[in-house]
Enzyme design. Structure first.
Site, PDB file in Angstrom:
ATOM      1  N   ARG A  74       0.866  -1.176   0.000  1.00 36.50           N
ATOM      2  CA  ARG A  74       0.000   0.000   0.000  1.00 36.50           C
ATOM      3  C   ARG A  74       0.906   1.230   0.000  1.00 36.50           C
ATOM      4  O   ARG A  74       1.953   1.239   0.672  1.00 36.50           O
ATOM      5  CB  ARG A  74      -0.893   0.036   1.241  1.00 36.50           C
ATOM      6  CG  ARG A  74      -2.042  -0.946   1.238  1.00 36.50           C
ATOM      7  CD  ARG A  74      -3.118  -0.603   0.197  1.00 36.50           C
ATOM      8  NE  ARG A  74      -4.269  -1.477   0.253  1.00 36.50           N
ATOM      9  CZ  ARG A  74      -4.429  -2.570  -0.511  1.00 36.50           C
ATOM     10  NH1 ARG A  74      -3.500  -2.921  -1.380  1.00 36.50           N
ATOM     11  NH2 ARG A  74      -5.524  -3.300  -0.400  1.00 36.50           N
ATOM     12  N   GLU A  97      -4.400   7.432  -4.776  1.00 37.02           N
ATOM     13  CA  GLU A  97      -4.671   6.706  -6.028  1.00 37.02           C
ATOM     14  C   GLU A  97      -5.978   7.186  -6.620  1.00 37.02           C
ATOM     15  O   GLU A  97      -6.947   7.376  -5.875  1.00 37.02           O
ATOM     16  CB  GLU A  97      -4.715   5.196  -5.755  1.00 37.02           C
ATOM     17  CG  GLU A  97      -3.355   4.671  -5.338  1.00 37.02           C
ATOM     18  CD  GLU A  97      -3.320   3.163  -5.091  1.00 37.02           C
ATOM     19  OE1 GLU A  97      -4.311   2.481  -5.398  1.00 37.02           O
ATOM     20  OE2 GLU A  97      -2.302   2.683  -4.581  1.00 37.02           O
ATOM     21  N   HIS A 117      -1.970   0.107  -9.719  1.00 42.18           N
ATOM     22  CA  HIS A 117      -2.522  -0.837  -8.728  1.00 42.18           C
ATOM     23  C   HIS A 117      -3.124  -2.063  -9.441  1.00 42.18           C
ATOM     24  O   HIS A 117      -4.310  -2.340  -9.324  1.00 42.18           O
ATOM     25  CB  HIS A 117      -3.578  -0.141  -7.853  1.00 42.18           C
ATOM     26  CG  HIS A 117      -3.831  -0.858  -6.565  1.00 42.18           C
ATOM     27  ND1 HIS A 117      -4.101  -0.217  -5.387  1.00 42.18           N
ATOM     28  CD2 HIS A 117      -3.867  -2.186  -6.264  1.00 42.18           C
ATOM     29  CE1 HIS A 117      -4.298  -1.097  -4.425  1.00 42.18           C
ATOM     30  NE2 HIS A 117      -4.152  -2.308  -4.942  1.00 42.18           N
TER      31      HIS A 117
HETATM   32  N1  LIG Z   1      -0.825  -4.288  -5.246  1.00 38.78           N
HETATM   33  C1  LIG Z   1      -1.915  -5.008  -5.166  1.00 38.78           C
HETATM   34  O1  LIG Z   1      -2.755  -5.016  -6.066  1.00 38.78           O
HETATM   35  C2  LIG Z   1      -2.147  -5.898  -4.005  1.00 38.78           C
HETATM   36  C3  LIG Z   1      -1.714  -5.531  -2.767  1.00 38.78           C
HETATM   37  N2  LIG Z   1      -1.897  -6.339  -1.687  1.00 38.78           N
HETATM   38  C4  LIG Z   1      -1.391  -5.921  -0.386  1.00 38.78           C
HETATM   39  O2  LIG Z   1      -0.547  -6.949   0.118  1.00 38.78           O
HETATM   40  C5  LIG Z   1      -0.813  -7.118   1.489  1.00 38.78           C
HETATM   41  C6  LIG Z   1      -0.351  -8.478   1.961  1.00 38.78           C
HETATM   42  O3  LIG Z   1      -1.189  -9.508   1.484  1.00 38.78           O
HETATM   43  P1  LIG Z   1      -0.979 -11.025   1.972  1.00 38.78           P
HETATM   44  O4  LIG Z   1       0.405 -11.469   1.693  1.00 38.78           O
HETATM   45  O5  LIG Z   1      -2.094 -11.824   1.444  1.00 38.78           O
HETATM   46  O6  LIG Z   1      -1.156 -10.824   3.550  1.00 38.78           O
HETATM   47  P2  LIG Z   1      -0.574 -11.701   4.739  1.00 38.78           P
HETATM   48  O7  LIG Z   1      -1.360 -11.314   5.933  1.00 38.78           O
HETATM   49  O8  LIG Z   1      -0.530 -13.138   4.336  1.00 38.78           O
HETATM   50  O9  LIG Z   1       0.933 -11.192   4.882  1.00 38.78           O
HETATM   51  C7  LIG Z   1       1.327 -10.034   5.508  1.00 38.78           C
HETATM   52  C8  LIG Z   1       2.598 -10.317   6.310  1.00 38.78           C
HETATM   53  O10 LIG Z   1       3.086  -9.086   6.835  1.00 38.78           O
HETATM   54  C9  LIG Z   1       3.500  -9.311   8.189  1.00 38.78           C
HETATM   55  N3  LIG Z   1       3.398  -8.046   8.919  1.00 38.78           N
HETATM   56  C10 LIG Z   1       2.298  -7.309   9.145  1.00 38.78           C
HETATM   57  N4  LIG Z   1       2.599  -6.209   9.842  1.00 38.78           N
HETATM   58  C11 LIG Z   1       3.926  -6.255  10.073  1.00 38.78           C
HETATM   59  C12 LIG Z   1       4.836  -5.403  10.753  1.00 38.78           C
HETATM   60  N5  LIG Z   1       4.437  -4.282  11.336  1.00 38.78           N
HETATM   61  N6  LIG Z   1       6.123  -5.748  10.782  1.00 38.78           N
HETATM   62  C13 LIG Z   1       6.542  -6.900  10.208  1.00 38.78           C
HETATM   63  N7  LIG Z   1       5.729  -7.744   9.545  1.00 38.78           N
HETATM   64  C14 LIG Z   1       4.437  -7.420   9.487  1.00 38.78           C
HETATM   65  C15 LIG Z   1       2.536 -10.353   8.717  1.00 38.78           C
HETATM   66  O11 LIG Z   1       3.100 -11.040   9.800  1.00 38.78           O
HETATM   67  C16 LIG Z   1       2.355 -11.244   7.496  1.00 38.78           C
HETATM   68  O12 LIG Z   1       3.324 -12.266   7.487  1.00 38.78           O
HETATM   69  C17 LIG Z   1      -2.317  -6.851   1.593  1.00 38.78           C
HETATM   70  O13 LIG Z   1      -2.701  -6.483   2.905  1.00 38.78           O
HETATM   71  C18 LIG Z   1      -2.522  -5.728   0.609  1.00 38.78           C
HETATM   72  O14 LIG Z   1      -2.355  -4.471   1.249  1.00 38.78           O
HETATM   73  C19 LIG Z   1      -2.527  -7.547  -1.828  1.00 38.78           C
HETATM   74  C20 LIG Z   1      -2.993  -7.942  -3.039  1.00 38.78           C
HETATM   75  C21 LIG Z   1      -2.875  -7.144  -4.226  1.00 38.78           C
HETATM   76  O1  LIG Z   2      -6.630  -7.222  -2.738  1.00 38.60           O
HETATM   77  C1  LIG Z   2      -6.019  -6.173  -2.484  1.00 38.60           C
HETATM   78  O2  LIG Z   2      -5.740  -5.832  -1.323  1.00 38.60           O
HETATM   79  C2  LIG Z   2      -5.634  -5.277  -3.577  1.00 38.60           C
HETATM   80  O3  LIG Z   2      -4.887  -4.381  -3.383  1.00 38.60           O
HETATM   81  C3  LIG Z   2      -6.159  -5.492  -4.938  1.00 38.60           C
HETATM   82  O4  LIG Z   2      -6.207  -6.777  -5.335  1.00 38.60           O
END
Ligand SMILES: NC(=O)C1=CN([C@@H]2O[C@H](COP(=O)(O)OP(=O)(O)OC[C@H]3O[C@@H](n4cnc5c(N)ncnc54)[C@H](O)[C@@H]3O)[C@@H](O)[C@H]2O)C=CC1
Ligand SMILES: O=C(O)C(=O)CO
Length: 320
Positions: A237, A266, A285
């Site tokens: 993000r 965005e 994005h």
């Molecule tokens: N660019 C895009 O289109 C997309 C962006 N995202 C972003 O990616 C993020 C992650 O998605 P997932 O991997 O599925 O989530 P997840 O929950 O599986 O992984 C997040 C990891 O970050 C770690 N974490 C959280 N806060 C932390 C901190 N303060 N210090 C250290 N580690 C920390 C957690 O322990 C976890 O291992 C989503 O929340 C979203 O914001 C997700 C999908 C698409």
């Molecule tokens: O799923 C999310 O969090 C995104 O950023 C878009 O897929």
């Protein structure tokens, strides 16, 4: 009587039919613009909401006293005040897993595009500037064998590690809440402190959620710790990063390049200094934006919402 769902994300005909089979649906085209008034009008009747990219604040929730569930078509839930939803007894669901591989592909596309200057040089070719064979001025830097630093070793972080380790023979280091022995074993990875990762990694990839804790996590101090050859990738993000500090780090050559799928605001402002820099690859994005994955995310959200409205526990309940 059927329950009422407000839909603010366009669904495929098959998914819309699945939803309409069980609930009454009102579709609002783009709640961020003129249709916000329509959304407000429809909220008092809503039992369920389904969509993405809408900041669902207390003022909107106050208009929806019958609301039982919100199904976000995203894994990130930073648009919601989870504690407030829980207080109101509203279930929140998200769409993890189905987008993991696609988002990691986007991350790796940015790794390759920044390192090998793909966008910059493709633009240069189109502009008719390829008149002789290229020299050092146009060389990039290798990806294979370089150290991949992942901040946030969750689902997407692991999928990125898999690509780096097996595909590009990259040593993987990561910073996350805790070490993950299974990850260490599978990818030969090493958990380390944030500062250590920033100093050591050639590619620094953000795959964290946006939370109070991670807002502004990467700022001027952190860019100073990175090396001048390091490449910064953000697929998490925009607000996890101090964007002004990132701009300064890129403009002054403190880091080599950045691949950015997400921004503080965005869509990114067209006059953002980031867009004037050759060493920035900016995408709108698109982390999960493939036909297959967006359909899978929408299906997941529909299933979550229908389960919640039936009184069952949805598979991806964020606030149990
Ligand atoms: N660019 C895009 O289109 C997309 C962006 N995202 C972003 O990616 C993020 C992650 O998605 P997932 O991997 O599925 O989530 P997840 O929950 O599986 O992984 C997040 C990891 O970050 C770690 N974490 C959280 N806060 C932390 C901190 N303060 N210090 C250290 N580690 C920390 C957690 O322990 C976890 O291992 C989503 O929340 C979203 O914001 C997700 C999908 C698409
Ligand atoms: O799923 C999310 O969090 C995104 O950023 C878009 O897929």
């Amino acid at each position: 009587m059927k329950k009422h769902v407000l839909l603010y994300k366009k669904l495929s005909p098959a998914l819309l039919a699945r939803l309409e089979n069980e609930v009454e649906v009102t579709y609002i085209d783009d709640p961020a613009s003129d249709s916000l008034a329509r959304l407000r009008e429809a909220l008092p009747q809503a039992h369920g909401l389904l969509g993405a990219s809408l900041k669902l604040d207390a003022a909107l929730l106050d208009l929806a006293p019958q609301l039982e569930a919100v199904a976000s078509v995203s894994v990130g839930v930073d648009n919601y005040d989870i504690a407030d939803l829980s207080r109101r007894g509203v279930k929140l669901t998200n769409t993890p897993d189905v987008l993991t591989e696609t988002t990691a592909d986007t991350g790796f596309a940015l790794v390759l595009a920044t390192a090998r200057r793909v966008v910059e040089l493709a633009t240069w070719v189109r502009a008719g500037q390829w008149t002789a064979s290229v020299g050092p001025k146009h060389f990039g830097t290798d990806v294979h064998g370089k150290t991949l630093g992942i901040i946030g070793m969750g689902r997407i972080g692991e999928a990125l590690a898999q690509r780096g380790h097996f595909g590009f023979n990259m040593p993987v280091i990561y910073h996350s809440h805790s070490a993950k022995p299974a990850v260490d074993q599978r990818f030969g990875a090493r958990h380390c402190a944030l500062d250590e990762l920033l100093r050591e990694a050639d590619f620094i990839c953000l795959t964290l959620p946006l939370t109070k804790e991670t807002t502004g996590l990467i700022g001027a101090r952190e860019f100073e710790l990175m090396g001048e050859d390091s490449i910064f990738i953000n697929i998490s993000r925009g607000k996890v990063v101090d964007e002004q500090a990132l701009i300064r780090a890129l403009q002054t050559g403190q880091i080599r390049a950045a691949g950015l799928d997400v921004f503080e605001r965005e869509p990114v402002q067209t006059d953002s200094p980031l867009l004037a820099l050759d060493n920035v690859v900016a995408t709108p994005h698109i982390g999960s934006a493939t036909h297959e994955t967006r359909e899978a995310m929408a299906r997941c959200a529909v299933d979550n919402l229908l389960a919640a409205l039936r009184g069952e526990r949805p598979q991806n309940l964020v606030n149990p």
